[in-house]
Design a protein around this motif. Structure first.
Motif: not given
Length: 197
Positions: A194-195, A127-134, A137-139
């Motif tokens: 993403t919080g 979950s943490q890895a996916m949030m970093r990836e997301l 992407i947002v950036n």
């Protein structure tokens, strides 16, 4: 799935106790639960082989390490199977085997709890890895949106300078401006997911 194993282990013990008291449908139900439990256990162990090496180590340690759940769960499966066989044969040693099985309940639950904890760690890491990836992407989307805003602004300036001849160009520039506003809105929604603030 690891948490379901805890529930299934308890169900099998209850079904086995009821089968030992002469409930024939419970014997079949216990065998069915045992088959499901065994298949699930194999899938859980296989999951460790399908993960990235760092995450696979967590499962390997949980199942095969010094305090590994694997041998405890395997012994439990064998003991349930042997007890069900004794019930079916009406073996006179069955009460002792059943008592040993019931005594082992806490040990099996502890092993299954360790396995569940390992899978929870993996879920958290993924979950943490996916949030970093997301977040990355947002950036990237925000960078593209900023560049599109600059292009849109420059296009609007050029259209204004071109006067009457730039009207069609102004329409395109305005559409591009609207698209960048939409991208901004979507980026803000993604950021909130993403919080990030």
């Amino acid at each position: 799935m690891a948490a379901r194993q805890r529930m299934l282990s308890q169900r099998m013990i209850l079904q086995t106790v009821l089968a030992s008291q002469g409930h024939p449908t419970q014997l079949a139900a216990a065998r069915q639960s045992l088959a499901l439990f065994t298949t699930s256990q194999q899938k859980l162990r296989q999951t460790g082989r399908e993960l990235a090496p760092d995450l696979a180590q967590i499962i390997l340690k949980a199942y095969e390490g010094p305090q590994g759940a694997g041998p405890t769960v395997d012994a439990f499966i064998q003991q349930i199977s042997a007890t069900l066989d004794q019930i079916e044969r009406q073996d006179r040693r069955m009460p002792d085997t059943l008592a040993q099985l019931v005594d082992r309940t806490d040990q099996v639950l502890d092993a299954l709890n360790r396995a569940t904890t390992a899978f929870d760690q993996i879920t958290s890491a993924q979950s943490q890895a996916m949030m970093r990836e997301l977040t990355g992407i947002v950036n990237s989307i925000q960078t593209v949106a900023r560049e599109a805003k600059v292009v849109s602004f420059n296009a609007q300036v050029m259209a204004a300078r071109a006067g009457q001849h730039g009207r069609e160009f102004a329409v395109v520039a305005n559409v591009l401006s609207g698209i960048t506003a939409e991208i901004d809105g979507l980026s803000l929604k993604a950021i909130s997911l993403t919080g990030r603030k």
